[in-house]
Design an enzyme around this catalytic site. Structure first.
Site, PDB file in Angstrom:
ATOM      1  N   ARG A 242       0.851  -1.185   0.000  1.00  0.00           N
ATOM      2  CA  ARG A 242       0.000   0.000   0.000  1.00  0.00           C
ATOM      3  C   ARG A 242       0.892   1.243   0.000  1.00  0.00           C
ATOM      4  O   ARG A 242       1.899   1.298   0.704  1.00  0.00           O
ATOM      5  CB  ARG A 242      -0.894   0.037   1.243  1.00  0.00           C
ATOM      6  CG  ARG A 242      -2.056  -0.944   1.221  1.00  0.00           C
ATOM      7  CD  ARG A 242      -3.066  -0.631   0.115  1.00  0.00           C
ATOM      8  NE  ARG A 242      -4.236  -1.482   0.179  1.00  0.00           N
ATOM      9  CZ  ARG A 242      -4.410  -2.596  -0.527  1.00  0.00           C
ATOM     10  NH1 ARG A 242      -3.466  -3.012  -1.359  1.00  0.00           N
ATOM     11  NH2 ARG A 242      -5.524  -3.302  -0.413  1.00  0.00           N
ATOM     12  N   GLU A 271      -4.155   6.928  -4.052  1.00  0.00           N
ATOM     13  CA  GLU A 271      -4.828   6.156  -5.084  1.00  0.00           C
ATOM     14  C   GLU A 271      -6.316   6.489  -5.188  1.00  0.00           C
ATOM     15  O   GLU A 271      -6.944   6.671  -4.128  1.00  0.00           O
ATOM     16  CB  GLU A 271      -4.700   4.684  -4.680  1.00  0.00           C
ATOM     17  CG  GLU A 271      -4.142   3.833  -5.763  1.00  0.00           C
ATOM     18  CD  GLU A 271      -3.921   2.431  -5.259  1.00  0.00           C
ATOM     19  OE1 GLU A 271      -2.892   2.191  -4.617  1.00  0.00           O
ATOM     20  OE2 GLU A 271      -4.798   1.601  -5.495  1.00  0.00           O
ATOM     21  N   HIS A 292      -2.100  -0.661  -9.652  1.00  0.00           N
ATOM     22  CA  HIS A 292      -2.628  -1.537  -8.584  1.00  0.00           C
ATOM     23  C   HIS A 292      -3.221  -2.827  -9.181  1.00  0.00           C
ATOM     24  O   HIS A 292      -4.414  -3.086  -9.055  1.00  0.00           O
ATOM     25  CB  HIS A 292      -3.678  -0.817  -7.738  1.00  0.00           C
ATOM     26  CG  HIS A 292      -3.906  -1.504  -6.424  1.00  0.00           C
ATOM     27  ND1 HIS A 292      -4.297  -0.850  -5.285  1.00  0.00           N
ATOM     28  CD2 HIS A 292      -3.793  -2.814  -6.055  1.00  0.00           C
ATOM     29  CE1 HIS A 292      -4.426  -1.710  -4.281  1.00  0.00           C
ATOM     30  NE2 HIS A 292      -4.130  -2.927  -4.734  1.00  0.00           N
TER      31      HIS A 292
END
Ligand code: DGY
Length: 330
Positions: A242, A271, A292
């Protein structure tokens, strides 16, 4: 015939998962896949037994407090659960489940792709061919660095870290790691892994850092400005976990200044927004960026769907969901 339990499904799901889901539940996955606003989630949750959410939904305390009383559970279609306020869910008596294990290999593959992309300039090379700017083979063109013999330091050595390490061993990388606890001796032996109690000391000595820890309040910006500055000039960072675990602004500054060699990133601090400076660095061949997609395999998605279904079904049948996430796991 008893009525099927009702679900709010916030995003579109792969067709095989949708078919299975619709057999078990009264559920209509979001057909246009638009990210729902908190008000839309609250309205859609009316009369539903459970919510099926994804990392793109911010299931914070304010949203959880507003959920209708009919909602008895929240299941996320992901292993990561930083988008859900677990303490608020617990307070409301809502169990939360995730989808561990089934995306380990897919994510580990992407970590290797990013390592090679960064160290061997794969995407820069691919672009040169695609843009027809490649002139000829040359002794000085597209020089990258060897993976063999380099020190790879893991920040987080859970299931995914270990799967990355197994692959990295095949490339001749030396395995080092920092974790809350050392892994079991049998795993350390299999991976030939060296444990570093001090994250700072490990960071200062590695050629590549792989971020593989979950994003929790405790790991937010753990790769802080101070820590990132400990990295060697030749070091690369690969993050498939992350974005919030690293201080992205400082990471960018260090790469721009040539104080770190580069990075391979699949995840971003804000994001789905990607810092335009990162995009500029990608154009300059300094970083490799992916959208991602660590867990994005057909097989993985089907298995994630299966996990979600089993967790909700089990809970609504009055048993403990097998993949329950507890605030104490943070
Ligand atoms: C997860 O499951 O947490 C992944 O990051 C989604 O790709």
């Amino acid at each position: 015939m008893t009525a099927k339990p009702k679900l709010l499904v916030t995003r579109r799901l792969p067709p095989a998962v949708t078919d299975r889901l619709m057999k078990e539940f009264d559920a209509v996955p979001n057909p246009d896949d638009r990210i729902l606003s908190p008000d839309e989630i609250i309205a859609g949750a009316a009369g539903k037994d459970a919510l099926l959410v994804t990392p793109s939904d911010k299931v914070n305390a304010a949203l959880i407090e507003r959920l209708p009383a009919s909602v008895k559970m929240i299941a996320t279609f992901s292993v990561g659960h930083e988008h859900i306020d677990l303490a608020a869910a617990k307070k409301r008596g809502l169990p939360v489940s995730n989808t561990p294990d089934v995306l380990t290999d897919a994510t580990a593959d992407i970590a290797l792709l990013l390592m090679l992309g960064a160290a061997r300039r794969a995407y820069e090379g691919e672009r040169a061919v695609r843009d027809a700017t490649w002139k000829s083979w040359s002794t000085t063109y597209m020089l990258g660095v060897h993976m063999t013999g380099k020190r790879l330091g893991f920040f987080g050595m859970g299931r995914i870290g270990q799967a990355v390490a197994r692959r990295a061993r095949a490339f001749g990388l030396q395995i080092h790691y920092h974790n809350r606890r050392p892994v079991a001796p049998v795993i350390a032996e299999e991976l030939g892994a060296t444990y570093w109690e001090s994250l700072d000391q490990m960071l200062a000595r590695m050629d590549i850092i792989s971020v593989n820890c979950p994003h929790t309040p405790a790991t937010y910006h753990l790769l802080s400005a101070r820590r990132l500055k400990l990295l060697r000039k030749e070091a690369y960072i690969v993050n498939t976990a992350r974005g919030g675990v690293t201080d992205e602004d400082t990471l960018i500054k260090l790469i721009e200044a040539g104080d770190i060699a580069g990075a391979g990133l699949d995840v971003y601090e804000h994001e789905p927004a990607v810092n335009p400076k990162l995009v500029r660095l990608a154009r300059a061949g300094k970083v490799t960026l992916l959208p991602h997609m660590g867990s994005a395999t057909i097989e993985g998605r089907v298995e994630m769907g299966e996990k979600v279904i089993i967790n909700i079904r089990t809970f609504l049948d009055n048993h403990k969901p097998p993949d329950r996430v507890l605030p104490s796991m943070l």
